[in-house]
Design a protein around this motif. Structure first.
Motif: not given
Length: 217
Positions: A108-112, A160-162, A207-210, A212-215
């Motif tokens: 999600d970090i990469v795609d956002g 991105l890695c950071r 997309a916001t950070e909130d 990312l990674g959620k269902v």
């Protein structure tokens, strides 16, 4: 002396064998008959038994074959939808490299985020085609363009890695995932065209950070 010898000599009693009851005061219980474990009533069929059952049932009709294909197609669609939503129940259908909540967050970090790296394959292919023209001056420009593109991608990969390190280890402080493995996973996905990424992208650039990674509901 004759009188004494005439008297009956008392018979010597033979000792009785000691029984278990004389030692313990109660009878030794008998070992219960250990019966073997019973097999299940309806055990699952093996692959060989399934094939034999299909042979005995005869060939499938066209309608049955069509229904079987529809069922397989519907099951694949259901699995793909569950994977896209990020449902943990469908995580087992991913490849081993894509499993885990940490990997979902990295994807999600990469795609956002928009990146130049997602056009790297198209740019490299175009440079390869134009470099065969034989024009020395054009080849020099293309080489400079390739170096500039590579430098931009390296800079994007560092940033991105950071971000991956900050978000992943902030949400999963006790994760067993290695940093290097997560970084390489993110870089590999970032240089792939968005339409060719697998699992497919589910985050938009807004997309916001909130999120990312959620269902996804």
């Amino acid at each position: 002396m004759g009188k004494k010898s005439a008297q009956a000599v008392p018979a010597i009693e033979e000792p009785k064998p000691v029984s278990a009851t004389d030692k313990k005061g109660k009878a030794t219980p008998k070992r219960p008959n250990q019966s073997k474990a019973r097999p299940p009533v309806n055990p699952p069929l093996t692959n060989k038994e399934k094939r034999e059952a299909v042979k005995k049932s005869g060939p499938l009709t066209k309608e049955q074959k069509r229904q079987a294909k529809d069922d397989v197609r519907a099951e694949r669609a259901r699995i793909a939808e569950g994977q896209w939503k990020g449902d943990p129940l469908f995580d087992k259908y991913h490849l081993p490299r894509d499993r885990g909540a940490e990997r979902l967050l990295v994807r999600d970090i990469v795609d956002g985020r928009w990146s130049v790296g997602q056009y790297y394959m198209f740019a490299a292919f175009a440079i390869l085609i134009f470099s065969t023209s034989g024009n020395v001056q054009l080849q020099g420009y293309l080489f400079i363009a390739l170096l500039a593109l590579t430098a931009v991608i390296v800079l994007e990969s560092v940033l991105l890695c950071r971000r991956v390190k900050r978000l992943v280890f902030q949400r999963f402080p006790k994760t067993e995932q290695r940093k290097g493995s997560l970084y390489w996973y993110a870089i590999q996905r970032s240089i792939m065209p968005r339409s060719m990424r697998n699992p497919r992208a589910r985050m938009s650039y807004k997309a916001t950070e909130d999120d990312l990674g959620k269902v996804v509901k």
